[in-house]
Write an enzyme that holds these catalytic residues in place. Sequence first.
Site, PDB file in Angstrom:
ATOM      1  N   ASP A 191       0.848  -1.178   0.000  1.00 32.47           N
ATOM      2  CA  ASP A 191       0.000   0.000   0.000  1.00 32.47           C
ATOM      3  C   ASP A 191       0.896   1.244   0.000  1.00 32.47           C
ATOM      4  O   ASP A 191       2.099   1.174   0.267  1.00 32.47           O
ATOM      5  CB  ASP A 191      -0.949  -0.020   1.208  1.00 32.47           C
ATOM      6  CG  ASP A 191      -2.196   0.835   0.961  1.00 32.47           C
ATOM      7  OD1 ASP A 191      -2.173   1.682   0.061  1.00 32.47           O
ATOM      8  OD2 ASP A 191      -3.173   0.666   1.699  1.00 32.47           O
ATOM      9  N   GLU A 208     -10.425   6.620   4.615  1.00 29.92           N
ATOM     10  CA  GLU A 208      -9.332   6.187   5.488  1.00 29.92           C
ATOM     11  C   GLU A 208      -9.456   6.775   6.881  1.00 29.92           C
ATOM     12  O   GLU A 208     -10.554   6.975   7.389  1.00 29.92           O
ATOM     13  CB  GLU A 208      -7.981   6.505   4.827  1.00 29.92           C
ATOM     14  CG  GLU A 208      -7.873   5.793   3.466  1.00 29.92           C
ATOM     15  CD  GLU A 208      -6.485   5.748   2.915  1.00 29.92           C
ATOM     16  OE1 GLU A 208      -5.591   5.223   3.572  1.00 29.92           O
ATOM     17  OE2 GLU A 208      -6.286   6.219   1.775  1.00 29.92           O
TER      18      GLU A 208
HETATM   19  C1  BGC Z   1      -5.147   2.982   0.421  1.00 27.77           C
HETATM   20  C2  BGC Z   1      -5.366   1.966  -0.656  1.00 27.77           C
HETATM   21  C3  BGC Z   1      -5.305   2.622  -1.997  1.00 27.77           C
HETATM   22  C4  BGC Z   1      -3.998   3.374  -2.143  1.00 27.77           C
HETATM   23  C5  BGC Z   1      -3.847   4.093  -3.452  1.00 27.77           C
HETATM   24  C6  BGC Z   1      -3.922   3.823   0.176  1.00 27.77           C
HETATM   25  O1  BGC Z   1      -3.824   4.863   1.102  1.00 27.77           O
HETATM   26  O2  BGC Z   1      -5.015   2.320   1.662  1.00 27.77           O
HETATM   27  O3  BGC Z   1      -6.584   1.305  -0.475  1.00 27.77           O
HETATM   28  O4  BGC Z   1      -5.455   1.669  -2.998  1.00 27.77           O
HETATM   29  O5  BGC Z   1      -3.876   4.324  -1.118  1.00 27.77           O
HETATM   30  O6  BGC Z   1      -4.638   5.224  -3.515  1.00 27.77           O
HETATM   31  C1  BGC Z   2      -3.583   9.883  -1.944  1.00 30.76           C
HETATM   32  C2  BGC Z   2      -4.342   8.632  -1.631  1.00 30.76           C
HETATM   33  C3  BGC Z   2      -3.575   7.904  -0.643  1.00 30.76           C
HETATM   34  C4  BGC Z   2      -3.254   8.757   0.558  1.00 30.76           C
HETATM   35  C5  BGC Z   2      -2.404   8.022   1.500  1.00 30.76           C
HETATM   36  C6  BGC Z   2      -3.371  10.686  -0.708  1.00 30.76           C
HETATM   37  O1  BGC Z   2      -2.716  11.863  -0.988  1.00 30.76           O
HETATM   38  O2  BGC Z   2      -4.261  10.605  -2.885  1.00 30.76           O
HETATM   39  O3  BGC Z   2      -4.520   7.828  -2.756  1.00 30.76           O
HETATM   40  O4  BGC Z   2      -4.298   6.786  -0.277  1.00 30.76           O
HETATM   41  O5  BGC Z   2      -2.641   9.948   0.195  1.00 30.76           O
HETATM   42  O6  BGC Z   2      -1.603   8.828   2.260  1.00 30.76           O
END
Ligand code: BGC
Ligand code: BGC
Length: 836
Positions: free
Chosen positions: A321, A521
């Site tokens: 991830d 998240e």
């Molecule tokens: C998330 C994932 C996601 C990835 C890409 C991460 O923060 O936990 O589910 O696929 O970002 O955006």
């Molecule tokens: C991104 C997400 C990612 C997240 C994690 C964001 O800036 O756009 O895809 O999951 O950061 O830190």
Amino acid sequence: MSKAWRGLALIGALLLGSCATQAPSQPGVLHPEIWPRSESPIARDPAIEARVALLLEQMSVEQKVGQIIQADMASVTPEDVRRYHLGSVLNGGNSGPNGDDRALAPAWLAMADAYYDASMDVAPGRPAIPIMWGSDAVHGNSNIIGATIFPHNIGLGATRNRALLQRIGEITAKELRVVGGDWTFAPTIAVVRDDRWGRIYEGYSEEPEIVRSFAGAIIEGIQGRPGDADFLRGPHVLATAKHFLGDGGTDGGRDQGDNLYPETEFRDLFGSAYPPAIEAGVQTVMTSYNSWFGVKSTGNRVLLNDVLIDRFGFDGFVIDDWNAHGQVPGCTATSCAAAINAGVDMLMAPESWRGLYANTLAQVRAGDISMARLDEAVGRILRVKLRAGLFEAGRPSSRAYAGQWAMLGAAEHRAVARQAVRESLVLLKNDGGVLPLAPNLRVLVAGEGADDLGMQTGGWTISWQGDGNSRADFPNGETIFEAIRARVSAGGGSAVLSVDGSFEQTPDVAIVVFGERPYAEFRGDVATLDYQPDDARDLRLLQSLQARGVPVVSIFLSGRPMYVTPELNASNAFIAAWLPGSEAGGVADLLFSDGSFDFTGKLSFSWPRAPDQTPLNVGDRNYDPLFPFGYGLTYRDRRELGRLSEVSASAGASPLDVYFAEGRAQQGLKLSLASAEGTPIDIGAAAISTPGLAFSRIDRARQEDALLLRWSGAAAARLSLNGRQLDLTRQAGAGMSLVLQVRVDQAPAAPVLLGVGCGEACRGVVDVSATLARAEGRGWMGLALPLTCLGARGAQLDSVLEQLVLESGGALSLAVSDVRITRTEAEQECAGALTP
Ligand code: BGC
Ligand code: BGC
């Protein structure tokens, strides 16, 4: 599992662990032999294997290292891809072509071509390896304006309809193909056990059987069926099963937290949907941020190798991830041999890719990562690319469906989304048989969610957190109000939108749409399931309508079940609508039934009878939900809920980023006072002072739960919260603010600097004196300062050493009771905004 029970299980496990034959429940130690076996349905193809071997011979070590790295398009140019031979790019939730997250579809396809062309441009004698683009198309191709937006997974769980899941997978894949996508980071097959987790809505259910039964269906929809000519190509793309493993079972529902279930439950609850995903041919698996008894999944070799590959028979590649490797002990986002050695084949290194590339190359050269392991990782990636036909596919724009813009949000696709909405809605209450409504009524449509596609679609929609989405971002969608209006105007009735519920002519019925604002998240993590603990404004709206004799139909938009008993009591009918997406027609289909539709949705999560009734899962001992798993009324049910007993609510803030509360600094931080030149004095229990600033404790809700700070104006002095280094970049990216509860007893006489510090000569502060002056004498108020403003003023947000700096050289009398990082609905004001 209750805390006490878990504690017992742990003690039991420790005792058993000492006796060799009973090893299986020792926490933190996995026993692959007790995990089930499954098998990939795709036999290794000798022709593909020969090509993998040949490519590995021809590739330079630099090409191999580049191949295992995925960069985010916000931080990588096509020229970088060419130069570093990167294997993949992604668009993170906030990224888009040329820095524009809201770019229109043609720009995405052009970008896909540009990265592809760069990947195919190699030095003579070296093989060209086509790049892959991955995207979070998690409820439809949900980053793209105009795409069909399906209900989030929590709603799909309520449909219990595998065939529908397969159709949704097919449509999502096709709409990805339109813009040149190769790969979606979906489905999330988390089994979510604690409703406080902010990602709960990405999961189908608390119950593994539903997740198991859906996994294969959605994956076959996305990828096609192994063995079919269009498997992974034509209308299909690659899928990802995520997040491996245990994401939905972290302690307290904390995002990225620690899963403390004993191994057998870890396997049976969280692991059991992976075999069906693998048997459906899923080609990638994403590791999880969480740990299991302190061991991060992303660095867990036994989990990734012995369980996933050896037992489950996974034969695609493992991606980690977003910078998750940086959380593995001994690693940073730019250096992590341990994750690669543990079995991660591709590293999601959004902005860290450049450093990671250099360090990984050096680690391979130094032997910290063996050539055999590197070849294994690259080989797995190449095998998947070959299976997907990428080497022959040509530019993304030349592939099937590319550029067929009319396919984004096509009528046929939206009809399936509308069906999904209909089947996902769960009727919780229908006292007096108020539903279905006749379409010739005079309808008042109220509530913040009534005409708001952002609330309807939730997080992971166009932007990461689902913030800032407006009507214009959904050219093909319909709001709930619009859908209702269409229905009643066709039926001879009338619908009026009145968000605050005011009216001149008494309506026959009020439909009130309210619920959670979008989140994704960790920003969605909550301390309790209480809906609107601080300000029950929606409850007041419902009550005021009922008091005026108007029957109330509530439509609740939420990513989770919540404690809404007071709102249920103030409604005649109540529908859990989850996050239904762009096709609100499905809501209207059920409200105004002409006999063709009835509710079929059944809860896939248990509904709590108290704000703190979590974890709450079917099968618990003493299971006592308000509405059980599987509940859902139909129009034929004559069940009357009557008045349900309400419980008193508890404080509702997220426990995560609270720095000062209950009169104490939290999370290992300490409070100190410092004058301009003096050394900081830590604040203990007593009242103290430093030149220019006197401090004492006062009562707000409880004894000594607030601080009273009096600046005399004789010398500059500051209050600070410090003692730990914290990385606040994700919170800033999530649009969160530094929020303090303040009471201004005497307005400031000079500038007051508020912000965060990051060491010698590094801080981000803002003068909030004008805002504080406005709060003088008004009692307790929130003061919110967006983290992005502090970043823009020079704070290095990835290494914050002072979580609060509050400084002035002039007279000021100010009380402070609470300091936290949170989201607020206040304007993102750099001078600080006052919140109720
Ligand atoms: C998330 C994932 C996601 C990835 C890409 C991460 O923060 O936990 O589910 O696929 O970002 O955006
Ligand atoms: C991104 C997400 C990612 C997240 C994690 C964001 O800036 O756009 O895809 O999951 O950061 O830190």
